[in-house]
Write a protein that holds these residues in place. Structure first.
Motif, PDB file in Angstrom:
ATOM      1  N   LEU A 198     -15.899  19.218  -0.469  1.00  0.00           N
ATOM      2  CA  LEU A 198     -15.014  18.855   0.638  1.00  0.00           C
ATOM      3  C   LEU A 198     -15.271  17.418   1.067  1.00  0.00           C
ATOM      4  CD1 LEU A 198     -12.935  19.530   2.809  1.00  0.00           C
ATOM      5  CD2 LEU A 198     -14.810  20.454   4.216  1.00  0.00           C
ATOM      6  N   GLY A 199     -16.542  17.045   1.166  1.00  0.00           N
ATOM      7  CA  GLY A 199     -16.884  15.664   1.498  1.00  0.00           C
ATOM      8  C   GLY A 199     -16.395  14.687   0.447  1.00  0.00           C
ATOM      9  N   VAL A 200     -16.530  15.081  -0.826  1.00  0.00           N
ATOM     10  CA  VAL A 200     -16.050  14.228  -1.923  1.00  0.00           C
ATOM     11  C   VAL A 200     -14.533  14.059  -1.844  1.00  0.00           C
ATOM     12  CG1 VAL A 200     -15.785  14.062  -4.432  1.00  0.00           C
ATOM     13  CG2 VAL A 200     -17.976  14.777  -3.439  1.00  0.00           C
ATOM     14  N   ALA A 201     -13.826  15.167  -1.529  1.00  0.00           N
ATOM     15  CA  ALA A 201     -12.359  15.113  -1.430  1.00  0.00           C
ATOM     16  C   ALA A 201     -11.926  14.198  -0.292  1.00  0.00           C
ATOM     17  CB  ALA A 201     -11.799  16.524  -1.219  1.00  0.00           C
ATOM     18  N   LEU A 202     -12.611  14.265   0.833  1.00  0.00           N
ATOM     19  CA  LEU A 202     -12.277  13.387   1.963  1.00  0.00           C
ATOM     20  C   LEU A 202     -12.542  11.923   1.610  1.00  0.00           C
ATOM     21  CD1 LEU A 202     -13.694  15.488   4.951  1.00  0.00           C
ATOM     22  CD2 LEU A 202     -11.289  15.150   4.325  1.00  0.00           C
ATOM     23  N   ALA A 203     -13.651  11.675   0.906  1.00  0.00           N
ATOM     24  CA  ALA A 203     -13.953  10.304   0.475  1.00  0.00           C
ATOM     25  C   ALA A 203     -12.897   9.799  -0.490  1.00  0.00           C
ATOM     26  CB  ALA A 203     -15.338  10.244  -0.171  1.00  0.00           C
ATOM     27  N   LEU A 204     -12.457  10.684  -1.409  1.00  0.00           N
ATOM     28  CA  LEU A 204     -11.427  10.316  -2.372  1.00  0.00           C
ATOM     29  C   LEU A 204     -10.112   9.995  -1.663  1.00  0.00           C
ATOM     30  CD1 LEU A 204     -10.530  10.025  -5.314  1.00  0.00           C
ATOM     31  CD2 LEU A 204     -10.037  12.472  -5.332  1.00  0.00           C
ATOM     32  N   LEU A 205      -9.775  10.798  -0.655  1.00  0.00           N
ATOM     33  CA  LEU A 205      -8.558  10.553   0.107  1.00  0.00           C
ATOM     34  C   LEU A 205      -8.629   9.204   0.816  1.00  0.00           C
ATOM     35  CD1 LEU A 205      -5.845  11.512   1.279  1.00  0.00           C
ATOM     36  CD2 LEU A 205      -7.144  12.656   3.109  1.00  0.00           C
ATOM     37  N   GLY A 206      -9.769   8.926   1.444  1.00  0.00           N
ATOM     38  CA  GLY A 206      -9.930   7.659   2.148  1.00  0.00           C
ATOM     39  C   GLY A 206      -9.851   6.463   1.223  1.00  0.00           C
ATOM     40  N   VAL A 207     -10.555   6.534   0.090  1.00  0.00           N
ATOM     41  CA  VAL A 207     -10.529   5.436  -0.877  1.00  0.00           C
ATOM     42  C   VAL A 207      -9.130   5.246  -1.445  1.00  0.00           C
ATOM     43  CG1 VAL A 207     -11.358   4.709  -3.152  1.00  0.00           C
ATOM     44  CG2 VAL A 207     -12.964   5.641  -1.477  1.00  0.00           C
ATOM     45  N   GLY A 208      -8.439   6.364  -1.703  1.00  0.00           N
ATOM     46  CA  GLY A 208      -7.071   6.279  -2.223  1.00  0.00           C
ATOM     47  C   GLY A 208      -6.132   5.596  -1.243  1.00  0.00           C
ATOM     48  N   LEU A 209      -6.212   5.961   0.030  1.00  0.00           N
ATOM     49  CA  LEU A 209      -5.348   5.351   1.042  1.00  0.00           C
ATOM     50  C   LEU A 209      -5.628   3.863   1.194  1.00  0.00           C
ATOM     51  CD1 LEU A 209      -5.397   8.135   3.808  1.00  0.00           C
ATOM     52  CD2 LEU A 209      -3.509   7.554   2.265  1.00  0.00           C
ATOM     53  N   VAL A 210      -6.907   3.500   1.195  1.00  0.00           N
ATOM     54  CA  VAL A 210      -7.273   2.080   1.318  1.00  0.00           C
ATOM     55  C   VAL A 210      -6.776   1.293   0.113  1.00  0.00           C
ATOM     56  CG1 VAL A 210      -9.221   0.480   1.358  1.00  0.00           C
ATOM     57  CG2 VAL A 210      -9.257   2.504   2.797  1.00  0.00           C
ATOM     58  N   SER A 211      -6.920   1.868  -1.084  1.00  0.00           N
ATOM     59  CA  SER A 211      -6.473   1.179  -2.299  1.00  0.00           C
ATOM     60  C   SER A 211      -4.968   0.982  -2.302  1.00  0.00           C
ATOM     61  CB  SER A 211      -6.906   1.970  -3.535  1.00  0.00           C
ATOM     62  OG  SER A 211      -8.305   2.133  -3.579  1.00  0.00           O
ATOM     63  N   VAL A 212      -4.231   2.031  -1.935  1.00  0.00           N
ATOM     64  CA  VAL A 212      -2.769   1.932  -1.890  1.00  0.00           C
ATOM     65  C   VAL A 212      -2.320   0.884  -0.872  1.00  0.00           C
ATOM     66  CG1 VAL A 212      -0.659   3.164  -1.262  1.00  0.00           C
ATOM     67  CG2 VAL A 212      -2.365   4.276  -2.706  1.00  0.00           C
ATOM     68  N   ALA A 213      -2.987   0.857   0.292  1.00  0.00           N
ATOM     69  CA  ALA A 213      -2.645  -0.130   1.316  1.00  0.00           C
ATOM     70  C   ALA A 213      -2.887  -1.546   0.814  1.00  0.00           C
ATOM     71  CB  ALA A 213      -3.455   0.133   2.585  1.00  0.00           C
ATOM     72  N   ALA A 214      -4.011  -1.745   0.117  1.00  0.00           N
ATOM     73  CA  ALA A 214      -4.323  -3.079  -0.405  1.00  0.00           C
ATOM     74  C   ALA A 214      -3.317  -3.503  -1.464  1.00  0.00           C
ATOM     75  CB  ALA A 214      -5.742  -3.084  -0.985  1.00  0.00           C
ATOM     76  N   LEU A 215      -2.917  -2.566  -2.335  1.00  0.00           N
ATOM     77  CA  LEU A 215      -1.958  -2.890  -3.390  1.00  0.00           C
ATOM     78  C   LEU A 215      -0.570  -3.154  -2.813  1.00  0.00           C
ATOM     79  CD1 LEU A 215      -3.030  -0.335  -6.147  1.00  0.00           C
ATOM     80  CD2 LEU A 215      -3.634  -2.748  -5.924  1.00  0.00           C
ATOM     81  N   ASN A 216      -0.165  -2.383  -1.795  1.00  0.00           N
ATOM     82  CA  ASN A 216       1.125  -2.635  -1.144  1.00  0.00           C
ATOM     83  C   ASN A 216       1.131  -3.994  -0.467  1.00  0.00           C
ATOM     84  OD1 ASN A 216       2.244  -0.206  -1.921  1.00  0.00           O
ATOM     85  ND2 ASN A 216       1.664   0.868  -0.037  1.00  0.00           N
ATOM     86  N   ASN A 217       0.014  -4.355   0.155  1.00  0.00           N
ATOM     87  CA  ASN A 217      -0.090  -5.656   0.798  1.00  0.00           C
ATOM     88  C   ASN A 217      -0.010  -6.772  -0.232  1.00  0.00           C
ATOM     89  OD1 ASN A 217      -0.602  -7.325   3.176  1.00  0.00           O
ATOM     90  ND2 ASN A 217      -2.616  -7.716   2.264  1.00  0.00           N
ATOM     91  N   GLU A 218      -0.590  -6.515  -1.414  1.00  0.00           N
ATOM     92  CA  GLU A 218      -0.516  -7.503  -2.491  1.00  0.00           C
ATOM     93  C   GLU A 218       0.938  -7.723  -2.921  1.00  0.00           C
ATOM     94  OE1 GLU A 218      -2.466  -8.100  -6.925  1.00  0.00           O
ATOM     95  OE2 GLU A 218      -1.895  -6.099  -6.261  1.00  0.00           O
ATOM     96  N   GLN A 219       1.708  -6.638  -3.048  1.00  0.00           N
ATOM     97  CA  GLN A 219       3.106  -6.765  -3.469  1.00  0.00           C
ATOM     98  C   GLN A 219       3.939  -7.503  -2.421  1.00  0.00           C
ATOM     99  OE1 GLN A 219       4.373  -2.767  -4.307  1.00  0.00           O
ATOM    100  NE2 GLN A 219       3.216  -2.634  -6.223  1.00  0.00           N
ATOM    101  N   GLU A 220       3.674  -7.210  -1.146  1.00  0.00           N
ATOM    102  CA  GLU A 220       4.408  -7.897  -0.081  1.00  0.00           C
ATOM    103  C   GLU A 220       4.087  -9.379  -0.067  1.00  0.00           C
ATOM    104  OE1 GLU A 220       3.511  -5.962   3.558  1.00  0.00           O
ATOM    105  OE2 GLU A 220       4.474  -4.055   3.005  1.00  0.00           O
ATOM    106  N   ASN A 221       2.810  -9.711  -0.245  1.00  0.00           N
ATOM    107  CA  ASN A 221       2.420 -11.117  -0.259  1.00  0.00           C
ATOM    108  C   ASN A 221       3.002 -11.839  -1.463  1.00  0.00           C
ATOM    109  OD1 ASN A 221       0.923 -10.920   2.107  1.00  0.00           O
ATOM    110  ND2 ASN A 221      -0.975 -10.399   1.031  1.00  0.00           N
TER     111      ASN A 221
END
Length: 259
Positions: free
Chosen positions: A153-176
């Protein structure tokens, strides 16, 4: 208190490292440029680890003085029936066992600092949570240990958090990129940091396997790992100076760093 201190010093370290990598300075050619020296930062980390050696030696000297001043009969009475532990590896072998984790530490930190050049410090810090994911996987594969539901469960929550952060960074890259502003290499930075977390997780597993029988003080282990790291850096820095790159035509210009 220790956990709170870890959060405070860890956050301060991240911020100060990002400030260092985005600071402009006059280089060897007389021109101002960004001080982007990731492996110099790695060498600084190992040098800092070596600073615990005087503290350890002072503690050992104080312990020996205290032991010498005590009555041997009193010492024996405090430890009734205790027998000497089974002899473990020699000190020379123990010192050598610290070398492989030190090299993995060098590799992971070098990659993380390279990644920090391309992403914000906040994203970099949150991506370090991927360490939990890789460590859990390697624990099952290499150490053959069973993880329970609450672990996953802890691993899944960490995976969710890392996934959201990565997607946000990549979306910001596309906008920039669409606005011709910002850093177009955020995806590269995210990938490098994630690889670094896999290496760091491997370091943790390696330490648990190799250092399990090492009867060394934790402060001594940190200091010795720092010494091994500086030895490795003494070999790697000249290689980086020769290899081609973007730091005055070199992978990392140590002469420019010194100036």
């Amino acid at each position: 208190f220790a956990v709170l201190a870890l959060f405070i010093t860890g956050s301060a370290n991240t911020i100060l490292t990002k400030v260092l990598l985005t600071t402009k300075a006059v280089g060897a050619n007389g021109e101002e440029h960004l001080f982007q020296k990731p492996f110099f930062g790695t060498a600084n980390m190992f040098f800092s680890m070596c600073l615990v050696m005087p503290i350890y030696l002072g503690k050992e000297m104080a312990t020996k003085r205290q032991g010498a001043s005590m009555n041997p009969d009193l010492v024996d009475s405090l430890l009734p029936g205790q027998k000497p532990d089974k002899k473990g590896p020699s000190m020379a072998k123990q010192l050598l066992l610290v070398a492989p984790p030190s090299f993995f530490d060098l590799l992971s930190m070098g990659l993380m600092l390279i990644g920090m050049l391309f992403i914000p410090a906040s994203v970099w810090q949150m991506l370090r949570g991927a360490n939990i994911i890789f460590a859990a996987i390697l624990t099952v594969i290499i150490l053959r240990r069973r993880l329970y539901a609450f672990h996953w469960l802890g691993v899944a929550l960490a995976l969710l958090g890392v996934g959201l952060v990565s997607v946000a960074a990549l979306n910001n890259e596309q906008e920039n990129s669409s606005h011709s502003s910002g850093n177009p290499h955020a995806s590269f930075g995210v990938g490098i940091v994630l690889i670094a977390q896999a290496v760091q997780a491997a370091q943790i597993i390696l330490e648990e396997q190799l250092l399990n029988d090492v009867a060394m003080d934790p402060m001594l282990i940190v200091g010795v790992e720092g010494l091994w790291g500086l030895l490795f850096m003494a070999i790697i820095m000249p290689v980086l100076y020769v290899l081609p790159g973007q730091d005055h035509g070199r992978a990392e210009d140590s002469w420019d760093t010194a100036l």
